[in-house]
Scaffold this motif. Structure first.
Motif, PDB file in Angstrom:
ATOM      1  N   LEU A   1      -8.595   3.606   0.513  1.00  0.00           N
ATOM      2  CA  LEU A   1      -9.449   3.496   1.969  1.00  0.00           C
ATOM      3  C   LEU A   1      -9.218   4.599   2.835  1.00  0.00           C
ATOM      4  CD1 LEU A   1      -8.968   0.683   0.718  1.00  0.00           C
ATOM      5  CD2 LEU A   1      -8.621  -0.330   2.984  1.00  0.00           C
ATOM      6  N   GLY A   2     -10.191   5.089   3.564  1.00  0.00           N
ATOM      7  CA  GLY A   2      -9.829   6.003   4.551  1.00  0.00           C
ATOM      8  C   GLY A   2     -10.053   5.169   5.711  1.00  0.00           C
ATOM      9  N   CYS A   3      -9.065   5.147   6.880  1.00  0.00           N
ATOM     10  CA  CYS A   3      -9.284   4.425   7.831  1.00  0.00           C
ATOM     11  C   CYS A   3      -8.879   5.372   9.252  1.00  0.00           C
ATOM     12  CB  CYS A   3      -7.997   3.469   7.975  1.00  0.00           C
ATOM     13  SG  CYS A   3      -7.910   2.376   6.304  1.00  0.00           S
ATOM     14  N   GLU A   4      -9.407   4.943  10.251  1.00  0.00           N
ATOM     15  CA  GLU A   4      -9.283   5.184  11.638  1.00  0.00           C
ATOM     16  C   GLU A   4      -8.301   4.589  12.595  1.00  0.00           C
ATOM     17  OE1 GLU A   4     -12.686   5.917  14.050  1.00  0.00           O
ATOM     18  OE2 GLU A   4     -13.413   4.010  13.838  1.00  0.00           O
ATOM     19  N   PHE A   5      -7.359   5.177  13.121  1.00  0.00           N
ATOM     20  CA  PHE A   5      -6.660   4.433  14.161  1.00  0.00           C
ATOM     21  C   PHE A   5      -7.476   3.946  15.218  1.00  0.00           C
ATOM     22  CE2 PHE A   5      -3.368   7.177  12.317  1.00  0.00           C
ATOM     23  CZ  PHE A   5      -2.432   6.195  11.654  1.00  0.00           C
ATOM     24  N   VAL A   6      -7.040   2.647  15.485  1.00  0.00           N
ATOM     25  CA  VAL A   6      -7.577   2.133  16.978  1.00  0.00           C
ATOM     26  C   VAL A   6      -7.145   2.953  18.055  1.00  0.00           C
ATOM     27  CG1 VAL A   6      -7.661   0.185  18.550  1.00  0.00           C
ATOM     28  CG2 VAL A   6      -8.011  -0.299  15.961  1.00  0.00           C
ATOM     29  N   LYS A   7      -5.966   3.414  17.981  1.00  0.00           N
ATOM     30  CA  LYS A   7      -5.527   4.176  19.124  1.00  0.00           C
ATOM     31  C   LYS A   7      -4.543   5.230  18.261  1.00  0.00           C
ATOM     32  CE  LYS A   7      -1.777   4.475  22.604  1.00  0.00           C
ATOM     33  NZ  LYS A   7      -0.779   3.549  23.255  1.00  0.00           N
ATOM     34  N   PRO A   8      -5.183   6.693  18.570  1.00  0.00           N
ATOM     35  CA  PRO A   8      -4.623   7.808  17.909  1.00  0.00           C
ATOM     36  C   PRO A   8      -3.271   7.695  18.128  1.00  0.00           C
ATOM     37  CG  PRO A   8      -6.528   8.378  19.150  1.00  0.00           C
ATOM     38  CD  PRO A   8      -6.373   7.078  19.438  1.00  0.00           C
TER      39      PRO A   8
ATOM     40  N   ALA B   1       0.700  -1.381  -0.083  1.00  0.00           N
ATOM     41  CA  ALA B   1      -0.237  -0.016   0.008  1.00  0.00           C
ATOM     42  C   ALA B   1       0.849   1.384   0.022  1.00  0.00           C
ATOM     43  CB  ALA B   1      -0.962  -0.218   1.141  1.00  0.00           C
ATOM     44  N   VAL B   2       0.313   2.686  -0.296  1.00  0.00           N
ATOM     45  CA  VAL B   2       0.899   3.490  -0.277  1.00  0.00           C
ATOM     46  C   VAL B   2      -0.117   4.385   0.492  1.00  0.00           C
ATOM     47  CG1 VAL B   2       1.644   5.584  -1.673  1.00  0.00           C
ATOM     48  CG2 VAL B   2       1.959   3.513  -2.661  1.00  0.00           C
ATOM     49  N   VAL B   3       0.471   5.033   1.402  1.00  0.00           N
ATOM     50  CA  VAL B   3      -0.075   6.003   2.482  1.00  0.00           C
ATOM     51  C   VAL B   3       0.042   7.410   1.702  1.00  0.00           C
ATOM     52  CG1 VAL B   3      -0.042   7.323   4.790  1.00  0.00           C
ATOM     53  CG2 VAL B   3       0.518   4.916   4.467  1.00  0.00           C
ATOM     54  N   ASN B   4      -1.277   7.838   1.646  1.00  0.00           N
ATOM     55  CA  ASN B   4      -1.417   9.286   0.848  1.00  0.00           C
ATOM     56  C   ASN B   4      -1.683  10.349   1.719  1.00  0.00           C
ATOM     57  OD1 ASN B   4      -3.433   7.064  -0.765  1.00  0.00           O
ATOM     58  ND2 ASN B   4      -1.928   8.208  -1.960  1.00  0.00           N
ATOM     59  N   ASP B   5      -2.074  10.120   3.003  1.00  0.00           N
ATOM     60  CA  ASP B   5      -2.006  11.191   3.988  1.00  0.00           C
ATOM     61  C   ASP B   5      -2.235  10.479   5.444  1.00  0.00           C
ATOM     62  OD1 ASP B   5      -5.221  10.876   4.603  1.00  0.00           O
ATOM     63  OD2 ASP B   5      -5.233  11.360   2.491  1.00  0.00           O
ATOM     64  N   ILE B   6      -2.002  11.232   6.270  1.00  0.00           N
ATOM     65  CA  ILE B   6      -1.821  10.765   7.785  1.00  0.00           C
ATOM     66  C   ILE B   6      -2.126  11.728   8.883  1.00  0.00           C
ATOM     67  CG2 ILE B   6       0.697  10.696   8.137  1.00  0.00           C
ATOM     68  CD1 ILE B   6       0.527   8.342   9.468  1.00  0.00           C
ATOM     69  N   SER B   7      -2.864  11.590   9.704  1.00  0.00           N
ATOM     70  CA  SER B   7      -2.917  12.453  10.644  1.00  0.00           C
ATOM     71  C   SER B   7      -3.214  11.637  12.024  1.00  0.00           C
ATOM     72  CB  SER B   7      -4.606  13.112  10.690  1.00  0.00           C
ATOM     73  OG  SER B   7      -5.400  12.219  11.047  1.00  0.00           O
ATOM     74  N   ALA B   8      -3.270  12.415  13.252  1.00  0.00           N
ATOM     75  CA  ALA B   8      -3.241  11.559  14.666  1.00  0.00           C
ATOM     76  C   ALA B   8      -4.346  10.721  14.710  1.00  0.00           C
ATOM     77  CB  ALA B   8      -3.194  12.792  15.731  1.00  0.00           C
ATOM     78  N   GLY B   9      -5.513  10.945  14.060  1.00  0.00           N
ATOM     79  CA  GLY B   9      -6.620  10.104  14.121  1.00  0.00           C
ATOM     80  C   GLY B   9      -6.916   8.961  13.019  1.00  0.00           C
TER      81      GLY B   9
END
Length: 92
Positions: A75-82, A20-28
């Protein structure tokens, strides 16, 4: 951002993983592009590689999936733990 990653579902018995390639990342959460359309609600382990070569496994839940024109899936995903600020500094 454009980080390399691999992902695999947390289902018992599932042994395949997808690049996969990560396109964007944030704390959440994180936006990734890959060749498999995981369903919303699926939990994934995502192995992120920092620009320094360090690999970190993060657990996410898929929120939404969008078909791309090139046959890939976003895919838009949320972290289980920020993520912590230290985590953000590592990947951004």
């Amino acid at each position: 951002c454009s980080l390399e990653a691999t992902s695999h579902p947390l289902d018992i018995g599932e042994t395949l993983s997808w690049g996969a390639v990560v396109n964007d990342i944030s704390a959440g959460g994180v936006g990734i592009t890959l060749c498999y359309p995981f369903r919303p609600g699926t939990y994934l382990a995502v192995d992120l590689q920092s620009s320094g070569g360090m690999v970190r496994t993060l657990m996410v839940r898929v929120l939404h999936v969008h078909d791309q024109t090139d046959g890939m899936w976003r895919l838009g995903c949320e972290f289980v733990k920020p993520l912590t600020q230290g985590d953000m500094d590592l990947f951004v």
